[in-house]
Design an enzyme around this catalytic site. Structure first.
Site, short mmCIF file in Angstrom:
data_model
loop_
_atom_site.label_atom_id
_atom_site.label_comp_id
_atom_site.label_asym_id
_atom_site.label_seq_id
_atom_site.Cartn_x
_atom_site.Cartn_y
_atom_site.Cartn_z
N ASP A 206 18.72 92.28 29.90
CA ASP A 206 18.46 91.12 29.07
C ASP A 206 18.60 91.46 27.58
O ASP A 206 18.07 92.46 27.11
CB ASP A 206 17.04 90.61 29.36
CG ASP A 206 16.70 89.35 28.60
OD1 ASP A 206 17.24 88.29 28.97
OD2 ASP A 206 15.90 89.42 27.65
N GLU A 275 23.58 91.33 29.11
CA GLU A 275 23.61 90.02 28.46
C GLU A 275 23.79 90.25 26.97
O GLU A 275 23.00 90.97 26.35
CB GLU A 275 22.32 89.25 28.72
CG GLU A 275 22.36 87.87 28.08
CD GLU A 275 20.99 87.26 27.84
OE1 GLU A 275 20.89 86.02 27.84
OE2 GLU A 275 20.01 88.01 27.63
#
Length: 544
Positions: A206, A275
């Site tokens: 993330d 990401e």
């Protein structure tokens, strides 16, 4: 390394990765919130799709200020979702079905309730005093610079015990770890290794470009009003008012990517999916995704409102020109943006749009993330303010309604009071429009979006060019998107009519097309050199 071993190790190339948002997948214990046993109970559904892997969003111990992306213990399961034993059972069941398991990992920050931060905030001399980004105020007591939180407002919060500010790129309850500290980097890598040792097949990382900050704490420069747009946040968010040159995507992060890769290389077959959201996300992906850094990159470039053929072609070609040898991962929906059938199809999308979107994203070069419910064609849910859970939406209501509309629970059974999600009212309401699209109803309908998606995904697995081939776009007028995929002698001409009306297209002189059937989507036979594509139609042909 033999070819067979090599292909097993890079299973992720061309893979379809099915994203599961645990809170909203299946509730097994009647508390209104999805959990790990619920995922286990519905893994057969994922297997029926033909997906190679699942990506499970955070299920770790957390106060849930940001629904699990604020982690208080990186090595344990939150009781809301189950136990470590439940995770091991999930891993075993998935592997028995031939499904790989990827989990979310949040490196850049943790929860304000994490023991690391509880210690760090006490004073300036404790063993973890430098584990977070602390800074003295300016002489007038204001924050050290102008950095902003993506969730609105300043990125600095005052801690009276230290008489300093701490940095948070997201909520104030998500303090930023200081990756300039070698001990922090070692601790973060050790947390990843805990799950690799447990047997996970990969990790979605993330906000991976947010790990490092500018050590000099320089101000971000202002952005002109006409450029105030971003990926995953609205133009009326003050975050859009700056170029984020200094609070993320720092040069030091590249060495961290190499440390990550060295760790994962010790676990053959384990993969990384980063990401990435930066001022130049495609350029950052090209930097981060190499043979010595991340395996795959994931950005917001197709998670936007522009669905034109020109935009999709420009985006993919831009990345292809810069990512030399790297491997992208594409998505048109996830847990942070308006669902694609609403974003690209409006309030009353064509029933043919949803299966076409599955085919489109699965035909680009790269791997694919399919978000739970895409296979059902779920539209964005309209969640009223009094039912809203997302702090991001509450802060920006009504101009931006947050992310709850794409996070409502999966509808499994159209006849059940809770649409088969559980036995009590779920944490977010399930709209009637979703009940009508429930898995039980679509499973029994051969013409449904679900069955069309299944047919396409299983057919795709038989097409080497779609799994691993190069991509070269072909000139075509709007609304036709066309390209050639090629791999080891197989050449496929692929075309999509991105409109709700039939359209004619003069085929390019690049070979004799031989129509390939079996994908189960609306298509057409060429008439001489002309192709009449039906509304939302597709065309797959082998080029002789």
């Amino acid at each position: 390394m033999s070819t067979a071993v090599s292909k097993a190790a890079d299973w992720w190339r061309g893979a379809v990765i099915y994203q599961i948002y645990p809170r909203s997948f299946m509730d097994s214990n009647g508390d209104g919130i999805g959990d790990l046993p619920g995922i286990i109970a519905r893994l057969d559904h994922v297997a029926s799709l033909g997906a190679e892997a699942i990506w499970v969003s955070p299920f770790f111990r957390s106060p849930m200020a940001d629904f699990g992306y604020d982690i208080a213990d990186f090595r344990d399961v939150d009781p809301m979702f189950g136990t470590l034993d439940d995770f091991d059972r999930l891993l075993a069941k998935a592997h028995a079905l031939g499904i790989k398991v990827m989990i979310d990992q949040v490196l850049s920050h943790c929860s304000i309730e994490h023991p690391w931060f509880a210690e760090s905030r006490q004073d300036r001399s404790n063993p973890r005093a430098d584990w977070f980004v602390w800074a003295d105020p300016k002489p007038d007591g204001t924050p050290p610079n102008n950095w902003l939180s993506l969730f609105g407002g300043g990125a600095w919060t005052w801690e009276p015990r230290r008489e300093q500010y701490y940095l948070h790129n997201f909520l104030s309850s998500q303090p930023q770890l200081n990756f300039h500290n070698a001990d922090v980097r070692a601790a973060a890598l050790a947390n990843l290794e805990f799950w690799l040792e447990r047997g996970v097949d990969g990790m979605r990382l993330d906000s991976i470009n947010f790990c490092f900050h500018d050590a000099r704490l320089r101000d971000n420069p202002p952005k002109p009003a006409h450029l105030r747009q971003g990926r995953g946040f609205s133009a009326d968010n003050p975050y859009a008012y700056q170029y984020h040159h200094y609070n993320n995507t720092q040069p030091e992060n590249l060495a961290l990517m190499e440390e990550l890769r060295a760790l994962f290389d010790r676990y053959p077959g384990a993969t990384t999916l980063g990401e990435i959201s930066s001022e130049d996300s495609l350029g950052t992906m090209a930097e981060y995704v190499t043979d010595t850094r991340l395996h795959m990159g994931y950005s917001f470039e197709l998670l936007v409102e522009d669905s034109s053929a020109a935009y999709i072609r420009r985006t993919v070609e831009d990345l292809e020109s810069r990512m030399q040898g790297g491997w992208p991962c594409w998505a048109v929906s996830n847990h942070d943006v308006v669902r694609a059938v609403t974003r690209w199809g409006g309030a009353d999308p064509s029933p043919a749009l949803a299966p076409q979107l599955v085919a489109l994203v699965c035909s680009l070069r790269g791997s694919v993330c399919l978000y739970q419910g895409e296979e059902l064609g779920l539209p964005e849910a309209d969640v009223p303010f009094d039912a809203l859970q997302d702090p991001y939406g509450k802060a920006f209501w009504p101009r931006f309604k947050g992310r709850d509309g794409c996070r409502t629970p999966m509808p499994w059974d159209s006849d059940a009071d809770d649409a088969g999600f559980g036995s009590v009212a779920p944490w977010l309401p399930i709209p009637d429009a979703h009940r009508a699209l429930a898995m039980s109803r679509q499973d029994a309908d051969p013409a449904s979006t679900l069955n069309a998606s299944r047919r396409f995904l299983h057919w795709r697995r038989t097409q080497p060019a779609l799994l691993r081939g190069a991509i070269a776009f072909v000139d075509a007028p709007e609304p036709v998107l066309a390209f050639v995929r090629e791999f080891e002698g197989q050449r496929l001409l692929v075309a999509f009519n991105l409109s709700d009306a039939a359209v004619g297209w003069t085929l390019p002189d690049i070979g004799t097309p031989r129509v390939i059937d079996g994908h189960g989507l609306p298509t057409a036979q060429p008439d001489g050199g002309t192709l009449e594509l039906p509304a939302r139609g597709v065309f797959f042909a082998a080029l002789d």
